[in-house]
Design a protein around this motif. Structure first.
Motif, PDB file in Angstrom:
ATOM      1  N   SER A 227       1.156  -1.077   0.424  1.00 19.26           N
ATOM      2  CA  SER A 227      -0.028   0.343   0.172  1.00 19.26           C
ATOM      3  C   SER A 227       0.933   1.359   0.226  1.00 19.26           C
ATOM      4  N   ALA A 228       2.155   1.587   0.789  1.00 21.48           N
ATOM      5  CA  ALA A 228       2.755   2.351   0.672  1.00 21.48           C
ATOM      6  C   ALA A 228       3.380   2.639  -0.819  1.00 21.48           C
ATOM      7  N   LYS A 229       3.669   2.087  -1.613  1.00 16.13           N
ATOM      8  CA  LYS A 229       4.018   1.907  -2.582  1.00 16.13           C
ATOM      9  C   LYS A 229       3.380   3.079  -3.849  1.00 16.13           C
ATOM     10  N   ARG A 230       2.130   2.982  -3.451  1.00 14.29           N
ATOM     11  CA  ARG A 230       0.943   3.864  -3.837  1.00 14.29           C
ATOM     12  C   ARG A 230      -0.118   5.093  -3.710  1.00 14.29           C
ATOM     13  N   HIS A 231       0.637   4.828  -2.026  1.00 14.96           N
ATOM     14  CA  HIS A 231       0.058   5.205  -1.126  1.00 14.96           C
ATOM     15  C   HIS A 231      -0.309   6.785  -1.624  1.00 14.96           C
ATOM     16  N   LYS A 232       0.666   8.035  -2.072  1.00 21.66           N
ATOM     17  CA  LYS A 232       0.590   9.023  -2.441  1.00 21.66           C
ATOM     18  C   LYS A 232       0.121   9.435  -3.626  1.00 21.66           C
ATOM     19  N   GLU A 233       0.446   8.640  -5.142  1.00 17.75           N
ATOM     20  CA  GLU A 233      -0.809   8.519  -6.242  1.00 17.75           C
ATOM     21  C   GLU A 233      -2.195   8.586  -5.471  1.00 17.75           C
ATOM     22  N   LYS A 234      -2.614   7.562  -5.050  1.00 15.87           N
ATOM     23  CA  LYS A 234      -4.176   6.730  -4.653  1.00 15.87           C
ATOM     24  C   LYS A 234      -4.507   8.382  -3.813  1.00 15.87           C
ATOM     25  N   GLN A 235      -4.075   8.946  -2.474  1.00 16.89           N
ATOM     26  CA  GLN A 235      -3.859  10.397  -2.062  1.00 16.89           C
ATOM     27  C   GLN A 235      -4.806  11.116  -3.250  1.00 16.89           C
ATOM     28  N   ASP A 236      -3.411  11.478  -4.012  1.00 17.73           N
ATOM     29  CA  ASP A 236      -3.462  12.134  -4.906  1.00 17.73           C
ATOM     30  C   ASP A 236      -5.165  12.134  -5.710  1.00 17.73           C
ATOM     31  N   VAL A 237      -5.633  11.180  -5.996  1.00 15.20           N
ATOM     32  CA  VAL A 237      -6.558  10.826  -6.983  1.00 15.20           C
ATOM     33  C   VAL A 237      -8.549  11.135  -5.994  1.00 15.20           C
ATOM     34  N   TRP A 238      -7.636  10.939  -4.409  1.00 20.18           N
ATOM     35  CA  TRP A 238      -9.153  10.505  -4.168  1.00 20.18           C
ATOM     36  C   TRP A 238      -9.373  13.095  -3.775  1.00 20.18           C
ATOM     37  N   VAL A 239      -7.827  13.526  -4.158  1.00 21.52           N
ATOM     38  CA  VAL A 239      -8.354  15.144  -3.300  1.00 21.52           C
ATOM     39  C   VAL A 239      -9.022  15.015  -4.911  1.00 21.52           C
ATOM     40  N   ASP A 240      -8.040  15.091  -6.093  1.00 18.12           N
ATOM     41  CA  ASP A 240      -9.184  15.009  -7.595  1.00 18.12           C
ATOM     42  C   ASP A 240     -10.407  14.971  -7.130  1.00 18.12           C
ATOM     43  N   PHE A 241     -10.860  13.938  -6.986  1.00 14.16           N
ATOM     44  CA  PHE A 241     -12.379  13.241  -6.113  1.00 14.16           C
ATOM     45  C   PHE A 241     -12.986  14.575  -5.469  1.00 14.16           C
ATOM     46  N   VAL A 242     -12.502  14.770  -4.491  1.00 16.70           N
ATOM     47  CA  VAL A 242     -13.335  15.329  -3.377  1.00 16.70           C
ATOM     48  C   VAL A 242     -13.420  16.792  -4.851  1.00 16.70           C
ATOM     49  N   LYS A 243     -12.430  17.699  -5.118  1.00 17.60           N
ATOM     50  CA  LYS A 243     -12.619  18.920  -6.019  1.00 17.60           C
ATOM     51  C   LYS A 243     -13.589  18.575  -6.918  1.00 17.60           C
ATOM     52  N   CYS A 244     -13.524  17.988  -6.760  1.00 15.36           N
ATOM     53  CA  CYS A 244     -14.621  17.715  -8.541  1.00 15.36           C
ATOM     54  C   CYS A 244     -16.108  17.681  -8.223  1.00 15.36           C
ATOM     55  N   THR A 245     -16.047  16.711  -7.135  1.00 16.85           N
ATOM     56  CA  THR A 245     -17.623  16.796  -6.377  1.00 16.85           C
ATOM     57  C   THR A 245     -18.113  17.894  -5.751  1.00 16.85           C
ATOM     58  N   ARG A 246     -17.111  19.205  -5.730  1.00 11.56           N
ATOM     59  CA  ARG A 246     -17.270  20.197  -4.889  1.00 11.56           C
ATOM     60  C   ARG A 246     -17.724  19.549  -2.822  1.00 11.56           C
ATOM     61  N   LEU A 247     -17.108  18.855  -2.887  1.00 19.07           N
ATOM     62  CA  LEU A 247     -17.096  18.796  -1.418  1.00 19.07           C
ATOM     63  C   LEU A 247     -16.420  19.142  -0.216  1.00 19.07           C
ATOM     64  N   LYS A 248     -17.069  19.296   0.505  1.00 21.65           N
ATOM     65  CA  LYS A 248     -16.240  20.245   1.805  1.00 21.65           C
ATOM     66  C   LYS A 248     -15.459  19.522   2.591  1.00 21.65           C
TER      67      LYS A 248
END
Length: 892
Positions: free
Chosen positions: A591-612
Motif C-alpha cells: 500500500s505504501a508504494k501507491r499511497h501518494k498516488e491514491k491520495q492525489d486521486v481522492w483529492v481530485d475526487f473531492v475537488k470534482c464533486t465540490r465536497l467540503k
C-alpha cells in the motif's frame, strides 16, 4: 557577472529543485568570454549581448521613465499651483511611497529566479494567478496610459516650440500617431536597440537638465512672452496692457532670477485655473500630476526577461534611479521657486525653454525624455501582456499575444501591435492633465499589491522566502500598501473605487474560470500559518454542549456507489469537520508504494464533486482494523470527528456516472460542467473503483461497537442509491425517536441523549439550503398514552430546544412494538423490528428522509453480538441513528 548569476541559480535550485531546468538563467551561457583582449570591449558586450546589465537595463530606463514628461513640462505647473513647500511635501510623499514599494519589489525580486513580465511575474508567483492576473492587466493598462501621456507631452512640446506646425486637435493627433509609430518600429527591432537608444537619450536629457541648472544661476531678470492670460489678474509679475490684450499681442511674465521676495511669494499654495484644461486645480489634481513623475520605478522590472541578473539589477538599479531623480526634482523645484514668479509658472508650463541659455537644449531634453518614457512604457506593457498570455490565465482571449517572434524568438510582436492600437485610441483624449489622474490610480493600485505580496510572504514565515536583499520588513510593506490605498482614495475616491472594482471583477473571473497552477502561492502558506495558530488555541477541554456541531467521518468503500450519501453528509455537517475515510485492505509494503498516488486521486475526487471534506486513507489487514486506526488518529487538535457514518450493511448501490450525481448539482456561477471536467471525473472515479475486500456482518457490528467505545455517535445510511435532491419539493424530514423525550423542569430523562441527537440532526438538515424551503420537519412519536397529553409533552420539549417542528402522534394501542425484558428499547428482536418497519412505511411514505434508532441487535448462534450490544448499552448512553430514504423502505 557570471559568478553573480551562478550564485543566484544555486539559490533557485535550493528553493525549487523540481523546477531547476525551467529556472536556469541563460546569462550563464551568454556571459562574455573573460579573455584579456576582449575586456576593453566589455561595455559593448553588455549592450549587444542577449541580456542587459544594471545601468543600461534598469537604472537608465527607470530614470528616464521617472523624468518623462514631468521634469520639463509640468514642474512649473506643480510649483506654481502648490507652492514650494507643498510641492516638496508632495515630492517627499510620492517618493516615500515608491521607495517602500521598491524595497518590497527588491525583496521579491531577489528571492529566486525572475523571468519575463516583471511585477506581474513576481506578484503572480507570490499571491497566485488570481491576484497576479488581475494586477497584471491593471499594470498593463497603466503602462499603456503612461505611454500615451508621454506622447501627448511630446506633441505639446512640438507645437509650442515650432510655430510652423499647425496645432489643431487633428494635427496634434497626427503628430502623436507618427511618434507612436516610431516607438513601435524601435520596439519591433528589439530590446538591444532600446538599450542603445536609452543611453543616448539619457545623455541628452542630462545635458538639458544641466543647462537648466546653469541657466538658473547665470540668467538675468527679464520678461517672458506667454500665451495664456486666464490667470493674469491674480498673479504678481504680470505685464499685460489692455490695448495689447485686446489686439491679441502676447502678454509677459517676469523672470526675477535669484530673488528672496520671489521665493517667499512662491512658498504657499495658490490654486488657479489650468489653462490647458480650463479646470480649477486642487491639491488632489496637482498631486496626481507630480506622482506621475515617481511612477517609473517598474521600468527596470518590466525588462526582467532581458536582464542578465535581475535579482541584483532590479533592486540596486531601481533604488539608484529613485535617489538620483529625487535629488534632481528637489533641486529644480527650489531653483524654480527662487527665480520664477507665479505669473510665469501658472501661465507658461514650458518656462524652462524661455529661461535657458540655449532653448534648443530644453527642446531636445523634452523630446528625448518623453520619447524614451513612451518607448519604455510601450515595451514594458507588451512584455506584461505577453507574460499574462503565456501563463494562459485568460485562455483563448489573450492566447495570441503569447507568441514571441524575431531572430531569437524574444520579441512579443502581437502584444506590441495590440498595445500600439490602445495607445492610438487614448491619444484621442489629447489632454495631458486629464489623463494623469488615471495613470496615477493604476500605478498606485499596482504598487499597493506589490507591497501586499511582500507583506504576505513575510507574514507567512515561509522557510524558502529568504531574499538576498535585506533592507525590508513587514512594517515597510504594510506602510507602503496603506500609503498607496490612502493616496488613491484621497486623489479620487470614484476613480479608486472603479479601479479596485475592475481588479475585483478580474480576480473573480480568474478564481472561477482560471486554470490551475503549481506556482507555490503564498496564500497556502498564510492559511497554514493561521490554521496552525488557531488549532493550537482550540482547546478540546473547553468543548461545551451548546456549541456542539456534527463532525462527521464517513467510511467509504466505493465512492462511485456512495455519491448521494456523501452529498447528504456534506449537507448534514453544518459547518463542521467532514472526513472521508477509506481502508485499503493490503499489506503496508504494497500500500505504501501507491499511497501518494491514491491520495492525489481522492483529492481530485473531492475537488470534482465540490465536497467540503478531507480525505484520510489507511492500509490494514482488515476493514475493522483500518476503521479503528481512522477513529483514533483522524483529525488534528480540537478538530476531531465525533460521529462515524456507515452505509447500511448489505445496502449496495450500483456505481453511477457523473451525469447522475452531485457533479451536476447547480452552482452559483457554474451551471454545468464541461466535457473536459466530465471526462476527468469519470477517470478519477474509475481509478477509485478498486476492490477493498469483503466485510463480514460480525466485522460491521464490530466497527459500530468500536465507535461507541470511542464515545462517538454512529449514523447508518440506508437506501441512498436513488436519492434525488431535485425531487424534495413538498417532502418531509421525519424523526422517529424510540427513546421518548420528557423534560420536566428542564431535566432530561434517562436515555434521552439519543433522541436529542435525532432532533438535532433533523433540524440541521432542515436548515440547509435546498432542504429548508422544500421540506418540513416532523417528529413521529409512537405512544401508548393519550394523544393530546403526549403531544403537549413533546411540544414542551421542542420549545425548550427551540426546534420548530410538526408533531405526529402514532397510537400504539395494541402495544405491538415494545422492548423485551432482556433488551430495552431501542434494542428490538426481529419480530418487533418488522412491526415497527410497517408503522414507518405507513406513516412516513411521503418523507424525503427519516431518522430513527432502528438497530437490530439480536444474537447469533452463540449470542455474541447481542451480548456485546447489551454490554455497551449498559456502559454507554448509545447514540445510534439510522437515516433512510423512504422511497426504498421495505419490510426486510
Amino acid at each position: 557577472m557570471a559568478s553573480d548569476s551562478s550564485s543566484g541559480e544555486m539559490a533557485s535550485l535550493l528553493d525549487s529543485p523540481t523546477q531547476a531546468s525551467q529556472d536556469l538563467d541563460v546569462s550563464i551561457i551568454n556571459d562574455p568570454d573573460p579573455n584579456p583582449p576582449q575586456k576593453r570591449h566589455r561595455w559593448r558586450s553588455r549592450i549587444f549581448s542577449g541580456k542587459l546589465s544594471t545601468i543600461p537595463g534598469v537604472t537608465i530606463p527607470c530614470t528616464l521613465s521617472i523624468f518623462s514628461v514631468i521634469i520639463f513640462l509640468r514642474l512649473g505647473y506643480v510649483v506654481g499651483m502648490a507652492g514650494v513647500e507643498v510641492a516638496l511635501g508632495m515630492l517627499c510623499l510620492g517618493y516615500f511611497t515608491v521607495t517602500v514599494t521598491v524595497l518590497s519589489l527588491s525583496a521579491i525580486s531577489t528571492n529566486g529566479a525572475i523571468k519575463g513580465g516583471g511585477a506581474y511575474f513576481m506578484i503572480s508567483r507570490a499571491l497566485g494567478p488570481e491576484f497576479g492576473g488581475s494586477v497584471g492587466i491593471i499594470f498593463y493598462v497603466a503602462n499603456v496610459f503612461a505611454s500615451a501621456i508621454n506622447i501627448i507631452g511630446l506633441v505639446e512640446s512640438l507645437v509650442n516650440n515650432f510655430d510652423v506646425l499647425p496645432e489643431s486637435a487633428g494635427w496634434r493627433y497626427f503628430y502623436g500617431t507618427l511618434t507612436i509609430i516610431l516607438c513601435l518600429i524601435i520596439s519591433l527591432i528589439g530590446a538591444n536597440i532600446f538599450a542603445m537608444a536609452s543611453i543616448l537619450i539619457f545623455v541628452l536629457v542630462m545635458v538639458a537638465v544641466a543647462s537648466v541648472i546653469v541657466s538658473f544661476a547665470i540668467k538675468d531678470p527679464f520678461y517672458v512672452n506667454i500665451e495664456s492670460t486666464i490667470n493674469f489678474t491674480k498673479s504678481p509679475g504680470f505685464f499685460c496692457p489692455t490695448s495689447l490684450q485686446r489686439n491679441g499681442t502676447p502678454c509677459e511674465a517676469w523672470y526675477s532670477s535669484w530673488n528672496d521676495t520671489t521665493f517667499h511669494q512662491n512658498l504657499k499654495s495658490d490654486y488657479v485655473i489650468d489653462y490647458t484644461t480650463d479646470v480649477m486645480t486642487s491639491f488632489q489634481i496637482v498631486f496626481s500630476v507630480i506622482f506621475n513623475g515617481c511612477t517609473g520605478i517598474m521600468a527596470g522590472a518590466n525588462m526582467s526577461g532581458d536582464l542578465k541578473n535581475p535579482g541584483f539589477s532590479i533592486p540596486f538599479g531601481t533604488l539608484a534611479a529613485c535617489l538620483f531623480t529625487f535629488l534632481v526634482y528637489a533641486l529644480l523645484m527650489i531653483f524654480t521657486g527662487f527665480t520664477c514668479t507665479r505669473a510665469l509658472l501658472q501661465n507658461s508650463y514650458d518656462y524652462m525653454r524661455f529661461i535657458n541659455i540655449w532653448s534648443p537644449f530644453v527642446i531636445i531634453g523634452v523630446l528625448s525624455s518623453t520619447l524614451s518614457a513612451a518607448l519604455s512604457n510601450l515595451i514594458g506593457a507588451s512584455r506584461i501582456l505577453q507574460a499574462v498570455a503565456k501563463d494562459n490565465l485568460f485562455g483563448v482571449v489573450l492566447r495570441v499575444f503569447a507568441k514571441m517572434m524575431g531572430s531569437k524568438r524574444d520579441n512579443p510582436v502581437y502584444a506590441l501591435l495590440f498595445s500600439w492600437i490602445l495607445v492610438q485610441l487614448i491619444l484621442i483624449i489629447g489632454k495631458l492633465n486629464a489623463i494623469a489622474p488615471f495613470v496615477a490610480m493604476f500605478f498606485l493600485l499596482s504598487y499597493s499589491v506589490v507591497n501586499i505580496a511582500c507583506l504576505a510572504l513575510t507574514s507567512a514565515s515561509a522557510p524558502n522566502f529568504r531574499p538576498t536583499f535585506k533592507y525590508y520588513s513587514w512594517h515597510t510593506a504594510l506602510t507602503g500598501a496603506i500609503s498607496c490605498l490612502v493616496i488613491m482614495f484621497y486623489i479620487s475616491p470614484t476613480a479608486a473605487g472603479v479601479s479596485i472594482g475592475v481588479m475585483t471583477v478580474l480576480y473573480i473571473i480568474l478564481a472561477f474560470f482560471g486554470p490551475s497552477t503549481s506556482w507555490g502561492e503564498v496564500s497556502q502558506a498564510l492559511i497554514y500559518h493561521q490554521v496552525r495558530k488557531y488549532l493550537l488555541r482550540l482547546d478540546m477541554k473547553k468543548e461545551h454542549v451548546k456549541l456542539w456541531r456534527p463532525q462527521m467521518m464517513f467510511l467509504v468503500a466505493n465512492p462511485s456507489s456512495s455519491l448521494q450519501a456523501m452529498d447528504f453528509i456534506n449537507d448534514l455537517k453544518k459547518g463542521g469537520l467532514y472526513i472521508l475515510g477509506h481502508v485499503d485492505v493490503d499489506t503496508f509494503e504494497n500500500s505504501a508504494k501507491r499511497h501518494k498516488e491514491k491520495q492525489d486521486v481522492w483529492v481530485d475526487f473531492v475537488k470534482c464533486t465540490r465536497l467540503k471534506a478531507f480525505v484520510e486513507l489507511v492500509s490494514a489487514s482488515s476493514v475493522r482494523t483500518g476503521a479503528q486506526c481512522l477513529m483514533m488518529a483522524s483529525g488534528l487538535g480540537g478538530m476531531r470527528p465525533n460521529t462515524v457514518v456507515l452505509g447500511f450493511f448489505g445496502d449496495n448501490s450500483p456505481a453511477q456516472s457523473p451525469h447522475q450525481t452531485i457533479w451536476k448539482k447547480s452552482h452559483p456561477l457554474i451551471q454545468c460542467c464541461s466535457e473536459e471536467e466530465d471526462a476527468k471525473f469519470e477517470t478519477v472515479v474509475t481509478k477509485l473503483q478498486e476492490p477493498t475486500g469483503d466485510m463480514k456482518p460480525l466485522e460491521y457490528v464490530g466497527i459500530i461497537r468500536d465507535s461507541l467505545l470511542m464515545k462517538m455517535n454512529v449514523c447508518l445510511l440506508r437506501h441512498f442509491g436513488k436519492l434525488d435532491k431535485t425531487r424534495l419539493k413538498h417532502g418531509t424530514i421525519d424523526v422517529w425517536p424510540l427513546y421518548r423525550v420528557d423534560l420536566e423542569g428542564g431535566e432530561q430523562e434517562e436515555g434521552d441523549p439519543t433522541s436529542l441527537l435525532l432532533f438535532q440532526l433533523g433540524w440541521i438538515l432542515h436548515r440547509v439550503h435546498g432542504w429548508k424551503n422544500d421540506t418540513k420537519l416532523r417528529i413521529m412519536i409512537l405512544s401508548n398514552r393519550a394523544h393530546e397529553f403526549e403531544k403537549k409533552k413533546i411540544q414542551k420539549t421542542l420549545d425548550l430546544l427551540r426546534i420548530p417542528a410538526e408533531i405526529c402522534i402514532i397510537p400504539n394501542r395494541d402495544g405491538s412494538v415494545r422492548g423485551t425484558p432482556e433488551l430495552p428499547a431501542p434494542f428490538l428482536d426481529i419480530g418487533m423490528q418488522e412491526k415497527l418497519n410497517q408503522r414507518m412505511i405507513e406513516h412516513s411514505a411521503c418523507a424525503s428522509q427519516y431518522f430513527t434508532l432502528n438497530l437490530i441487535c439480536s444474537g447469533g448462534e452463540d449470542g455474541e453480538t447481542g451480548g456485546r450490544c447489551l454490554q455497551v448499552s449498559q456502559a454507554l448512553r448509545l447514540n445510534i441513528v439510522v437515516v433512510v430514504v423512504t422511497e426504498r423502505i421495505d419490510s426486510s
